[in-house]
Scaffold this active site. Structure first.
Site, PDB file in Angstrom:
ATOM      1  N   HIS A 140      41.906  12.835 114.743  1.00 46.32           N
ATOM      2  CA  HIS A 140      40.819  12.289 113.919  1.00 46.32           C
ATOM      3  C   HIS A 140      41.345  11.128 113.069  1.00 46.32           C
ATOM      4  O   HIS A 140      40.686  10.103 112.895  1.00 46.32           O
ATOM      5  CB  HIS A 140      40.281  13.350 112.960  1.00 46.32           C
ATOM      6  CG  HIS A 140      39.410  14.388 113.595  1.00 46.32           C
ATOM      7  ND1 HIS A 140      38.327  14.077 114.382  1.00 46.32           N
ATOM      8  CD2 HIS A 140      39.438  15.750 113.529  1.00 46.32           C
ATOM      9  CE1 HIS A 140      37.738  15.204 114.779  1.00 46.32           C
ATOM     10  NE2 HIS A 140      38.400  16.222 114.275  1.00 46.32           N
ATOM     11  N   HIS A 165      41.541   7.987 114.998  1.00 42.61           N
ATOM     12  CA  HIS A 165      40.200   7.438 115.204  1.00 42.61           C
ATOM     13  C   HIS A 165      39.788   6.642 113.954  1.00 42.61           C
ATOM     14  O   HIS A 165      39.197   5.570 114.054  1.00 42.61           O
ATOM     15  CB  HIS A 165      39.245   8.612 115.450  1.00 42.61           C
ATOM     16  CG  HIS A 165      37.962   8.268 116.129  1.00 42.61           C
ATOM     17  ND1 HIS A 165      36.914   9.159 116.186  1.00 42.61           N
ATOM     18  CD2 HIS A 165      37.534   7.161 116.767  1.00 42.61           C
ATOM     19  CE1 HIS A 165      35.906   8.606 116.843  1.00 42.61           C
ATOM     20  NE2 HIS A 165      36.255   7.389 117.206  1.00 42.61           N
ATOM     21  N   HIS A 209      45.606  17.927 116.233  1.00 44.34           N
ATOM     22  CA  HIS A 209      44.150  17.744 116.250  1.00 44.34           C
ATOM     23  C   HIS A 209      43.684  16.839 115.094  1.00 44.34           C
ATOM     24  O   HIS A 209      43.014  15.828 115.307  1.00 44.34           O
ATOM     25  CB  HIS A 209      43.499  19.128 116.144  1.00 44.34           C
ATOM     26  CG  HIS A 209      42.006  19.121 116.063  1.00 44.34           C
ATOM     27  ND1 HIS A 209      41.206  19.452 117.128  1.00 44.34           N
ATOM     28  CD2 HIS A 209      41.153  18.822 115.056  1.00 44.34           C
ATOM     29  CE1 HIS A 209      39.937  19.353 116.783  1.00 44.34           C
ATOM     30  NE2 HIS A 209      39.874  18.976 115.519  1.00 44.34           N
ATOM     31  N   GLU A 210      44.054  17.217 113.888  1.00 44.99           N
ATOM     32  CA  GLU A 210      43.597  16.436 112.731  1.00 44.99           C
ATOM     33  C   GLU A 210      44.167  15.023 112.768  1.00 44.99           C
ATOM     34  O   GLU A 210      43.537  14.069 112.330  1.00 44.99           O
ATOM     35  CB  GLU A 210      43.964  17.131 111.419  1.00 44.99           C
ATOM     36  CG  GLU A 210      43.291  18.487 111.218  1.00 44.99           C
ATOM     37  CD  GLU A 210      41.780  18.464 111.386  1.00 44.99           C
ATOM     38  OE1 GLU A 210      41.162  17.410 111.112  1.00 44.99           O
ATOM     39  OE2 GLU A 210      41.207  19.486 111.819  1.00 44.99           O
TER      40      GLU A 210
END
Ligand SMILES: [Zn+2]
Length: 704
Positions: free
Chosen positions: A499, A502, A495-496
């Site tokens: 980010h 991105h 998940h991290e």
């Protein structure tokens, strides 16, 4: 999901305070000049605690001068002499803020906390000096009104609009008396929000449960017992076992401890943090925060904080959010009731006559999981050595986009646990630098997050590539065991990293639009979509190697993981959505009447039909997401983005190839590279070719 995504809109959180900064001749303050380091990373080895305050003060002074020169420029306003000037101003302040606030979350100290308390109100006031500056607002307004005739490209139009909205939302259109009132509210609000967080950290660190009798550890896996023994040893109580209210410490107790009292004690300690009448009590702080937020919304012409906040999101209004939540809440709660009955049956079979309580849920769910799927978290953990999982995470990005990761050993870091990676594209060009910092310590906030240390942008034709950090609180290695992650930790790492991608892959011109500076309910799409790859057998076989034998995870175990992925989802969604609904109920408040926090929470839970066997994921006094600021009237964003991520992953699955290069490329070009340079729904539809469909989420969660 419980992962806090720390989001600092530095470019817009900029800010002025004419407080005399000491003329700083000290050439040894590393913030005073652009970092002269490889890849422009901060020289962590040279930064001293005494460097921050002078750099903040000088940064505010310089930025104020830049703002004044824009305001007093006699030339007719143009995009270049107003918007671009502002956009690229405040360099020193950005440099020091981003390092300071990153470390204030990841590696703080009492001295850092003191600086944070001192500087936060000054930064807020500085921010107000920009956004309440009428001369600048009039220029921005004129440009905004003439935007169709300025010959701007799409990204420039978006930036102009963002500035205009920021001014309006900051109160630029108010009269002088109202502006003064708003400044006061903002100042008090930022102090109250900071106090809220500091209380949570203090209370989390303060709790220690020493177990002295080995009998009380019954049921716990050896790895958990060893970690607790290590903790106790570090606390100078060798021979005992220390448990804390850090999730990595008490969640295994909830899952495995046969000692019901111990489970209850730890869960209660966790869920009553900052709810005791002591100096860390947050009930009054919540009242202060809510009163100020309501006042602020009214001042800016909105009926509630939620209407004000949501006006700047994909969801747009509280009504839209509530009707969205309702659609997912009902099936989730119905499923949770079925699950509760199943667990109760398991308890009944034991014949103790006990009724299912919140501190039993995890324990019996674990038993049921084992019974139904013969899957035990401890069976899989040996395959999830931190370094191996990270290889799997990186490998997924290599397979999808050809990205390469090279560990750099001689880079300056702020703590020995930090590791540094150089990320390059398939053609070898630099994408950016990624730091990972995965183990808990007292100086670190709980949870997991990504943050920018250096933003990506292009200035005067020269591109700055980003520097990004991923922070977590995974189980530490012990003297004889490496760090072995839980399945939840594995998802969190993916998940991290989403980010981080991105932030890393972004290709924008302006820092306010680049990377993760997107609408809050869009920001979790790139992170949550990465979780989809984590447990796919095709991916597991690239990283899930037993830490002792090096053997790849057996196929049966992979199947068990995937078969059980819908297990307990009624509970998970109910816990999560009740927190979203609690958040919305606070932020839809329309007046400033004092709140009895515990009564308010109880009433909200009754209203939504919450069952007593589940406790809302965050009780109010430690619900940092919403009271620290970042996710107020925004906790729903996780679920909102989940609709997007499930639907986006469906685009891969429809092709029969979860690494389909065409879909991967489309996702990169339309989402990961674009930041906030265009409307998020436009970007999404360009990638997907149609509107997002919630069906994929309900099916994935087993709610349909
Ligand atoms: Zn996130």
């Amino acid at each position: 999901m419980k992962r806090l995504f720390l989001f600092m809109l530095l470019a817009t959180v900029l800010i002025a305070c004419n407080k005399t900064a000491k003329k700083n001749a000290d050439s040894d303050n590393p913030f005073m000049k652009p970092f002269a380091t490889k890849y422009d990373v901060p020289p962590f080895d040279q930064i001293k605690i005494g460097d921050y305050m002078p750099a903040f003060e000088e940064g505010i002074k310089q930025h104020t001068a830049e703002i004044d020169s824009v305001a007093n420029d006699a030339a007719a306003p143009t995009f270049a002499n107003v918007i671009e000037k502002l956009e690229f101003s405040g360099e020193l302040l950005k440099r020091v803020s981003s390092v300071f606030f990153n470390l204030n979350s990841a590696n703080t100290s009492p001295e850092m906390d003191k600086i944070a308390s001192d500087i936060t109100p000054k930064l807020t006031a500085h921010n107000d000096n920009l956004y309440l500056n009428d001369k600048i607002f009039q220029k921005v307004k004129k440009l905004y009104e003439e935007r169709a005739t300025l010959g701007l490209n799409a990204e420039q139009s978006r930036l102009l609009e963002k500035y205009y909205k920021n001014f309006i939302r900051s109160g630029a259109a108010l009269n002088e008396q109202q502006k003064a009132e708003l400044r006061e509210i903002n100042k008090e609000l930022s102090s109250a929000e900071l106090l809220f967080t500091q209380n949570v950290l203090a209370e989390t660190n303060a709790y220690q449960k020493f177990v002295t009798n080995k009998e009380d550890l019954k049921g716990l896996p050896q790895s958990v017992i060893d970690a607790a023994a290590d903790e106790a040893k570090a606390a100078k109580k060798e021979g005992q076992w220390l448990f804390t209210v850090q999730k990595s410490s008490f969640i295994p107790v909830l899952q495995y401890s046969e000692n019901r009292e111990l489970r209850k004690e730890l869960l209660m300690a966790y869920t009553t943090r900052c709810n005791h009448d002591n100096k860390n009590d947050n009930k009054q702080v919540i009242n202060t925060i809510m009163k100020l937020r309501v006042k602020k919304a009214h001042l800016l012409g909105f009926e509630s904080p939620a209407s004000f906040i949501l006006d700047n999101t994909m969801a747009k209004t509280p009504e839209n959010v509530m009707s969205f939540l309702d659609k997912v809440w009902k099936p989730a709660l119905a499923k949770a009731k079925v699950e509760a009955a199943e667990l109760q049956k398991l308890m009944d079979a034991e014949g103790k006559g006990e009724k299912l309580e919140p501190w039993d849920w995890w324990f019996y769910a674990e038993k049921l999981r084992k019974q139904k799927y013969d899957l035990d978290e401890e069976q899989v953990r040996p395959y999830f050595k931190m370094e191996n999982v990270r290889k799997g995470v990186f490998g997924t990005a290599t397979k999808l986009w050809g990205l390469q990761f090279q560990k750099l050993d001689s880079m300056p870091v702020y703590h020995p646990d930090v590791e540094v990676f150089k990320v390059t594209d398939k053609d070898g060009s630099l994408i950016g630098i990624l730091y990972t910092d995965y183990y808990p310590r007292a100086s670190k906030n709980s949870g997991a997050w990504m943050n920018n240390i250096v933003d990506q942008y292009i200035k005067n034709g020269k591109e700055q590539r980003p520097v990004i950090v991923n922070v977590g609180n995974f189980t530490k290695p012990t003297s004889d065991k490496p760090s072995l992650l839980t399945m939840d930790d594995v998802s969190t790492m993916f998940h991290e990293f989403g980010h981080a991608l991105h932030g890393l892959l972004t290709k924008c011109t302006y820092p306010s639009l680049s990377g993760t500076s997107v609408k809050r309910d869009f920001v979790e799409l790139p992170s949550q979509i990465m979780e989809n790859w984590a447990f796919e057998p095709e991916v597991l076989k690239t990283y899930a190697f037993h830490y002792k034998t090096g053997e790849v995870m057996p196929k049966e175990l992979m199947d068990k993981i995937n078969n059980s992925s819908k297990f307990n989802q009624g509970f998970t969604m109910t816990e999560l959505l009740s927190a979203s609904l609690l958040d919305m109920n606070y932020h839809m408040l329309k007046d400033t009447t004092a709140i009895d926090v515990n009564a308010f929470e109880k009433k909200t839970m009754e209203k939504i039909g919450m069952i007593p066997q589940i406790i809302v994921r965050y009780r109010s006094p430690y619900f940092k997401h919403i009271f620290e600021g970042g996710y107020s009237a925004g906790y729903y964003s996780y679920t909102w983005a989940e609709v997007l991520d499930a639907d986006a992953f469906q685009a891969f699955k429809e092709t029969g190839d979860i690494f389909n290069p065409k879909v991967a490329e489309a996702f990169r070009r339309n989402v990961l590279e674009k930041g906030d340079s265009e409307d998020p729904m436009t970007l999404y539809k360009r990638f997907r070719g149609k509107d997002p469909n919630p069906e994929a989420l309900l099916i994935r969660r087993g709610l349909k």
